[in-house]
Design a protein around this motif. Structure first.
Motif, PDB file in Angstrom:
ATOM      1  N   SER A 159       0.845  -1.198   0.000  1.00 18.93           N
ATOM      2  CA  SER A 159       0.000   0.000   0.000  1.00 18.93           C
ATOM      3  C   SER A 159       0.876   1.243   0.000  1.00 18.93           C
ATOM      4  N   ILE A 160       0.423   2.263  -0.698  1.00 22.44           N
ATOM      5  CA  ILE A 160       1.092   3.562  -0.738  1.00 22.44           C
ATOM      6  C   ILE A 160       0.175   4.571  -0.070  1.00 22.44           C
ATOM      7  N   LEU A 161       0.643   5.164   1.029  1.00 19.61           N
ATOM      8  CA  LEU A 161      -0.154   6.149   1.755  1.00 19.61           C
ATOM      9  C   LEU A 161      -0.059   7.491   1.035  1.00 19.61           C
ATOM     10  N   GLY A 162      -1.201   8.001   0.608  1.00 18.93           N
ATOM     11  CA  GLY A 162      -1.214   9.199  -0.219  1.00 18.93           C
ATOM     12  C   GLY A 162      -1.507  10.489   0.511  1.00 18.93           C
ATOM     13  N   ASP A 163      -1.758  10.451   1.826  1.00 15.30           N
ATOM     14  CA  ASP A 163      -1.995  11.693   2.557  1.00 15.30           C
ATOM     15  C   ASP A 163      -0.734  12.542   2.570  1.00 15.30           C
ATOM     16  N   VAL A 164      -0.933  13.843   2.732  1.00 16.81           N
ATOM     17  CA  VAL A 164       0.198  14.762   2.728  1.00 16.81           C
ATOM     18  C   VAL A 164       1.123  14.444   3.893  1.00 16.81           C
ATOM     19  N   THR A 165       2.420  14.538   3.649  1.00 14.76           N
ATOM     20  CA  THR A 165       3.439  14.247   4.655  1.00 14.76           C
ATOM     21  C   THR A 165       4.385  15.435   4.720  1.00 14.76           C
ATOM     22  N   TYR A 166       4.314  16.186   5.811  1.00 13.41           N
ATOM     23  CA  TYR A 166       5.161  17.362   5.962  1.00 13.41           C
ATOM     24  C   TYR A 166       6.515  17.030   6.587  1.00 13.41           C
ATOM     25  N   GLY A 167       6.553  16.000   7.416  1.00 15.45           N
ATOM     26  CA  GLY A 167       7.794  15.654   8.084  1.00 15.45           C
ATOM     27  C   GLY A 167       7.687  14.304   8.757  1.00 15.45           C
ATOM     28  N   HIS A 189      12.673  11.363   5.918  1.00 21.26           N
ATOM     29  CA  HIS A 189      12.774  12.093   7.173  1.00 21.26           C
ATOM     30  C   HIS A 189      13.513  11.261   8.209  1.00 21.26           C
ATOM     31  N   SER A 190      13.943  11.934   9.262  1.00 22.56           N
ATOM     32  CA  SER A 190      14.659  11.260  10.336  1.00 22.56           C
ATOM     33  C   SER A 190      13.682  10.650  11.326  1.00 22.56           C
ATOM     34  N   CYS A 191      14.224   9.920  12.275  1.00 21.18           N
ATOM     35  CA  CYS A 191      13.420   9.167  13.246  1.00 21.18           C
ATOM     36  C   CYS A 191      13.043  10.078  14.402  1.00 21.18           C
ATOM     37  N   LEU A 192      11.963  10.845  14.236  1.00 20.00           N
ATOM     38  CA  LEU A 192      11.495  11.732  15.299  1.00 20.00           C
ATOM     39  C   LEU A 192      10.632  10.985  16.303  1.00 20.00           C
ATOM     40  N   LEU A 195      10.546   4.378  17.655  1.00 19.00           N
ATOM     41  CA  LEU A 195       9.942   3.146  17.158  1.00 19.00           C
ATOM     42  C   LEU A 195       9.202   2.395  18.257  1.00 19.00           C
ATOM     43  N   THR A 196       9.529   2.704  19.499  1.00 21.24           N
ATOM     44  CA  THR A 196       8.814   2.064  20.605  1.00 21.24           C
ATOM     45  C   THR A 196       7.412   2.620  20.791  1.00 21.24           C
ATOM     46  N   CYS A 197       7.122   3.734  20.137  1.00 20.60           N
ATOM     47  CA  CYS A 197       5.800   4.356  20.275  1.00 20.60           C
ATOM     48  C   CYS A 197       4.869   4.026  19.115  1.00 20.60           C
ATOM     49  N   THR A 198       5.365   3.388  18.073  1.00 26.39           N
ATOM     50  CA  THR A 198       4.521   3.055  16.935  1.00 26.39           C
ATOM     51  C   THR A 198       3.808   1.722  17.169  1.00 26.39           C
ATOM     52  N   VAL A 199       2.645   1.580  16.564  1.00 28.38           N
ATOM     53  CA  VAL A 199       1.820   0.390  16.802  1.00 28.38           C
ATOM     54  C   VAL A 199       2.232  -0.774  15.923  1.00 28.38           C
ATOM     55  N   ILE A 200       2.972  -0.524  14.870  1.00 26.76           N
ATOM     56  CA  ILE A 200       3.508  -1.593  14.029  1.00 26.76           C
ATOM     57  C   ILE A 200       4.980  -1.299  13.774  1.00 26.76           C
ATOM     58  N   PRO A 201       5.771  -2.291  13.383  1.00 26.32           N
ATOM     59  CA  PRO A 201       7.179  -2.020  13.077  1.00 26.32           C
ATOM     60  C   PRO A 201       7.329  -1.009  11.946  1.00 26.32           C
ATOM     61  N   CYS A 202       8.274  -0.112  12.090  1.00 28.01           N
ATOM     62  CA  CYS A 202       8.500   0.945  11.107  1.00 28.01           C
ATOM     63  C   CYS A 202       9.988   1.002  10.755  1.00 28.01           C
ATOM     64  N   LEU A 203      10.247   1.450   9.551  1.00 30.47           N
ATOM     65  CA  LEU A 203      11.614   1.632   9.062  1.00 30.47           C
ATOM     66  C   LEU A 203      11.729   3.027   8.473  1.00 30.47           C
ATOM     67  N   TYR A 204      12.696   3.802   8.978  1.00 26.25           N
ATOM     68  CA  TYR A 204      12.961   5.140   8.455  1.00 26.25           C
ATOM     69  C   TYR A 204      14.074   5.061   7.409  1.00 26.25           C
ATOM     70  N   VAL A 205      13.810   5.613   6.257  1.00 25.08           N
ATOM     71  CA  VAL A 205      14.813   5.712   5.194  1.00 25.08           C
ATOM     72  C   VAL A 205      15.037   7.201   4.922  1.00 25.08           C
ATOM     73  N   CYS A 260      27.985  24.691   9.512  1.00 23.45           N
ATOM     74  CA  CYS A 260      27.399  23.953   8.394  1.00 23.45           C
ATOM     75  C   CYS A 260      26.193  23.152   8.873  1.00 23.45           C
ATOM     76  N   MET A 261      25.062  23.381   8.223  1.00 26.54           N
ATOM     77  CA  MET A 261      23.820  22.695   8.571  1.00 26.54           C
ATOM     78  C   MET A 261      23.036  22.419   7.302  1.00 26.54           C
ATOM     79  N   GLY A 262      21.941  21.672   7.443  1.00 29.52           N
ATOM     80  CA  GLY A 262      21.094  21.353   6.307  1.00 29.52           C
ATOM     81  C   GLY A 262      19.993  20.391   6.711  1.00 29.52           C
ATOM     82  N   THR A 263      19.278  19.895   5.732  1.00 30.49           N
ATOM     83  CA  THR A 263      18.241  18.904   5.985  1.00 30.49           C
ATOM     84  C   THR A 263      18.862  17.514   6.039  1.00 30.49           C
TER      85      THR A 263
END
Length: 651
Positions: A159-167, A189-192, A195-205, A260-263
Motif C-alpha cells: 500500500s502507498i499512503l497518499g496523505d500529505v506528509t510534511y515531516g 525524514h529522520s526518526c522523530l 519506534l517504541t511508540c509506533t503500533v507496528i514495526p517501522c523503518l525510516y529511510v 554547516c547545517m542542512g536537511t
C-alpha cells in the motif's frame, strides 16, 4: 597430620582448600575474519542481524533494476528495505513518502514486490548458518522452529499512503495498521517518533542525496574572497591610496567561522563540506586550511575558513527541522567545538598515516601575532533546496548571517528573516490571550528565563500544580510599572461568563503528542479555565472560525465560543500563519508564556521601544526546540512527553 597424609578417599578432602576466588569465566567471540583453517567445528560465528545477506547485497539483477529505474543520486536503501521485510516476515507493506518523492513510490513498490523473498537460500541452510553450537541454543531454536510459521514466499499486499506528509512527525503507522500492514517504510525524514511508540514495526529511510560538495565549497570561498577584495578596495580608497597592496601586513586576516547545517537528506554532504572548509580533505587547496602557515600562500588570500557541524540532539549532526534548530550559535565557544570535532575525527582516523597531523591541528588555532590582526566572522552555511528549514535556524539565531546553497540550482544566496516583525506579531497574540483570560502581572518569583540558558529541569520546577487565584483575578485599574511586560494588559471579559480555550491535537500522522495535551489541559484546569479538545488533521482559518467567538453569538451558556486556541501540531503554524486567524492561535511554548509559566525575555520590550532596541533584544533568538532534548514542558522529548501517553498530573 599434614595435608598430604589425608585419606584421599574422603569426599571432604578430595581437593585442597583454597582461599583465593575462582577467576571469572571469559567467553570471547571469534571474529568472522578468522582463517578457515584454524576454525573448528566448535567455533561459534556471530552474524550481525542488521547485515544484509549476500543473496540481496550481491544480487546483480536487483542492482541493475535500481540503477535503471531510480535516480542515481538518491539513496533509497532498497537492499536494506528488502532485508527488513524478509527478516520481519512481512507480507503486507505500506510505503509513506513526502510529496517530493511520491513520484518514485510505485517504482519502489514494484522492486520490493519483485525481489523480496524471491532469492532466499533454503530454510535449512539458512538455519545452519546461525552458528549456535551450545545445547541451550539448539534446544531454543528447535522449540521456536516447531512453533514458527512457514516463511513467506512473497509480498501479498503493498500500500502507498497518499496523505500529505510534511515531516517525520506525520508518520502514519495508525493508518497502516488499519490497512492490516505488517511493516511501514517512511521515506525522506529522520526518526522523530521513537519506534517504541509506533503500533507496528517501522523503518525510516533518510533518502540521502548526493550533491556536488566541491562546487558548494568553491562558491563559499569565492564569495568571501570577493567580499574581502571589495572591502580592501573601500579601505584603500578611503585612505586616498590608488594602488591596492594585496600582501600588505596591515591588512587583517579574516577568518570565517562556518556553521554547516542542512536537511537530513544532505547530512553526509554537510559533514563533508565542513571537512573541506577546514582543509581536512586531501583535494582541498592549501589556501583554505585553517592554520597559520596557510596565510602566506601563492594566492595571497587573506580569508581563511574554520567549520563545525552543530547539533540539536537527538537530531543528527547538522540536521535542522522546521521546528527544531541548534540555538546559542552566536555565543558558543567555537574554538572548543572545533577542537572537539577534530579530535573525534582524529580518533576515527587513528590507523591512517595523517592521524598524527590531524590531532596536532586541533590545538593549532589561528591567533594574532605582533604584526598581524585577525578578524573573525561567524556565518551559517545551509544546504537545502528551500527556506523552511533554514528559517528555523535563523529564528533561533537571528544575529548570525545565513547563506543557503541550493544543490539543484547550484546557487549560493544570502537569506534574511524579519525576526522583529515576527516577534511583534507573536507578542500581540500572547498579550491578547492574557487579556482574554484576565491574567495580571506575573510574580517575578514565578518567572523562568528560557533564553538565558535555563534547562528543562528549571522550567519544570516553575510549572504550577495548584490553582492561583491571583492569576484569575480581573486586572485592576491601578497603574503598573511600564517596564513590566504585562503592565499594558487589561481585562475585557466578564467574570460571570466562562472562558473557553480550545486545544487542537494534530492527527496528521503523529503530529500531536497526547502527553503534551494532558499537560496543557491540566495546567488550564488548575487555573480554572475551561477547555475543549478538537482533533484536526490540518488546521485552516475557516474551520476554526466556525467554532470561535467571532461567529458564535455571545451567550453565557456557551461562553461565546472559543476565545483562544493552542495547537499541538506544528509550532511554525502559529509563527507563520497565526496572525491570519480570527482569534489567537498559540503554540504550546507561547501558551506557557501567556500563563506566566515561563518568560521569554526576547519577546517582551517596552511599548515605545525603537526598532534598534528591539534588534538588540532579538539577538537572543526565539526557541525552536519542539523536538530537542533541551526543550521545556512544551517539547516532545521533555520527561514523560517522549512516551507520548496521556498522563494525569492532578489539579
Amino acid at each position: 597430620m599434614t595435608n598430604s597424609e589425608v585419606n584421599p578417599s574422603s569426599p571432604s578432602s578430595s581437593k585442597p582448600p583454597s582461599t583465593t576466588k575462582r577467576a571469572p569465566r571469559i567467553i570471547r567471540r571469534k571474529k568472522k575474519t578468522s582463517s578457515a583453517t584454524s576454525s573448528s567445528s566448535s567455533t561459534t560465528t556471530i552474524i550481525d542481524p542488521n547485515e544484509i545477506p549476500p543473496h540481496i547485497q550481491n544480487n546483480t539483477q536487483l542492482h541493475h533494476v535500481i540503477s535503471t529505474t531510480l535516480p542515481p543520486d538518491y539513496e533509497f536503501e532498497i537492499p536494506k528495505t528488502i532485508w527488513r521485510i524478509e527478516r520481519s516476515c512481512a507480507t503486507s507493506v505500506a510505503l509513506q513518502l513526502p510529496e517530493g518523492l511520491t513520484m518514485y513510490a510505485s517504482t519502489i513498490g514494484d522492486i520490493l514486490v519483485k525481489f523480496a523473498y524471491r532469492f532466499q537460500p533454503p530454510q535449512e541452510e539458512n538455519d545452519n548458518d546461525n552458528g549456535e553450537s551450545s545445547s541451550k541454543s539448539k534446544d531454543r531454536s528447535n522449540k521456536d522452529s516447531s512453533k514458527s510459521k512457514p516463511r513467506p514466499k512473497e509480498i501479498k499486499s503493498l500500500s502507498i499512503l497518499g496523505d500529505v506528509t510534511y515531516g517525520a512527525c506525520c508518520i502514519d503507522d495508525l493508518s497502516a495498521r488499519a490497512l492490516g500492514c505488517d511493516l511501514l517504510v517512511h521515506y525522506g525524514h529522520s526518526c522523530l517518533v521513537p519506534l517504541t511508540c509506533t503500533v507496528i514495526p517501522c523503518l525510516y529511510v533518510f533518502v540521502e542525496i548526493r550533491v556536488d560538495v566541491g562546487h558548494l565549497v568553491e562558491c563559499v570561498r569565492l564569495t568571501f574572497e570577493e567580499e574581502e577584495r571589495l572591502r580592501r578596495l573601500e579601505r584603500q580608497h578611503g585612505e586616498g591610496k590608488e594602488d591596492v597592496d594585496e600582501s600588505s601586513e596591515a591588512t587583517p586576516t579574516r577568518i570565517i567561522e562556518a556553521l554547516c547545517m542542512g536537511t537530513v537528506q544532505f547530512r553526509s554532504a554537510v559533514v563533508e563540506s565542513s571537512q573541506r572548509l577546514n582543509g581536512d580533505v586531501n583535494d582541498v587547496p592549501s589556501d583554505s586550511a585553517s592554520s597559520s602557515s596557510s596565510t602566506n600562500n601563492t594566492t595571497n588570500s587573506r580569508v581563511l575558513f574554520q567549520a563545525i557541524v552543530p547539533q540539536a540532539k537527538p537530531l543528527s549532526p547538522g540536521e535542522v527541522l522546521g521546528c527544531t534548530a541548534p540555538s546559542g550559535l552566536a555565543t558558543m565557544d567555537f574554538q572548543a567545538a572545533l577542537s572537539k570535532t577534530r579530535r573525534r575525527r582524529a580518533r576515527k582516523a587513528a590507523a591512517a598515516e595523517d592521524s598524527t597531523n590531524n590531532a596536532s591541528s586541533t590545538t593549532t588555532n589561528l591567533t594574532p601575532t605582533e604584526d598581524e590582526t585577525i578578524v573573525r566572522e561567524r556565518v551559517m552555511i545551509f544546504l537545502a533546496d528551500g527556506r523552511f528549514h533554514l528559517e528555523a535556524a535563523m529564528i533561533s539565531n537571528p544575529s548570525l548571517r545565513a547563506l543557503r546553497y541550493d544543490p539543484y540550482g547550484k546557487t549560493l544566496t544570502e537569506e534574511k528573516y524579519e525576526i522583529v516583525q515576527m516577534k511583534r506579531l507573536r507578542r500581540e497574540a500572547i498579550r491578547s490571550v492574557r487579556n482574554i483570560l484576565g491574567i495580571r502581572a506575573i510574580p517575578p518569583t514565578r518567572r523562568v528565563d528560557v533564553i538565558g540558558g535555563s534547562g528543562g529541569d528549571d522550567i519544570a520546577n516553575s510549572v504550577l500544580r495548584q490553582p492561583m487565584s491571583s492569576q484569575l483575578a480581573m486586572s485592576s485599574s491601578k497603574s503598573q510599572s511600564p517596564s513590566d511586560p504585562s503592565s499594558s494588559i487589561s481585562s475585557s471579559s466578564s467574570s460571570s461568563s466562562p472562558i473557553t480555550v480550545g486545544i487542537i491535537l494534530g492527527t496528521l500522522g503523529r503530529q500531536g503528542n497526547p502527553a503534551i495535551l494532558s499537560r496543557i489541559r491540566s495546567l488550564l484546569h488548575s487555573r480554572g479555565i475551561r477547555s475543549v479538545i478538537v482533533l484536526l488533521s490540518e488546521i485552516f482559518p475557516k474551520k476554526l472560525e466556525m467554532m470561535s467567538s467571532s461567529t458564535i453569538s455571545s451567550n453565557p451558556a456557551n461562553g461565546g465560543g472559543v476565545r483562544a486556541w493552542v495547537q499541538i501540531a506544528c509550532p511554525r503554524l502559529s509563527i507563520d500563519w497565526g496572525h491570519h486567524f480570527c482569534v489567537p492561535v498559540l503554540s504550546p511554548f507561547e501558551l506557557f508564556v501567556a500563563l506566566g509559566e515561563v518568560v521569554d525575555t526576547s519577546l517582551w520590550v517596552a511599548e515605545d521601544a525603537k526598532e534598534e532596541e528591539e534588534k538588540k533584544v532579538d539577538t537572543d533568538g526565539y526557541p525552536m526546540d519542539f523536538y530537542s532534548k533541551s526543550g521545556g514542558p512544551w517539547a516532545n522529548y521533555y520527561e514523560s512527553n517522549r512516551e507520548r501517553k496521556v498522563v494525569s498530573y492532578g489539579t
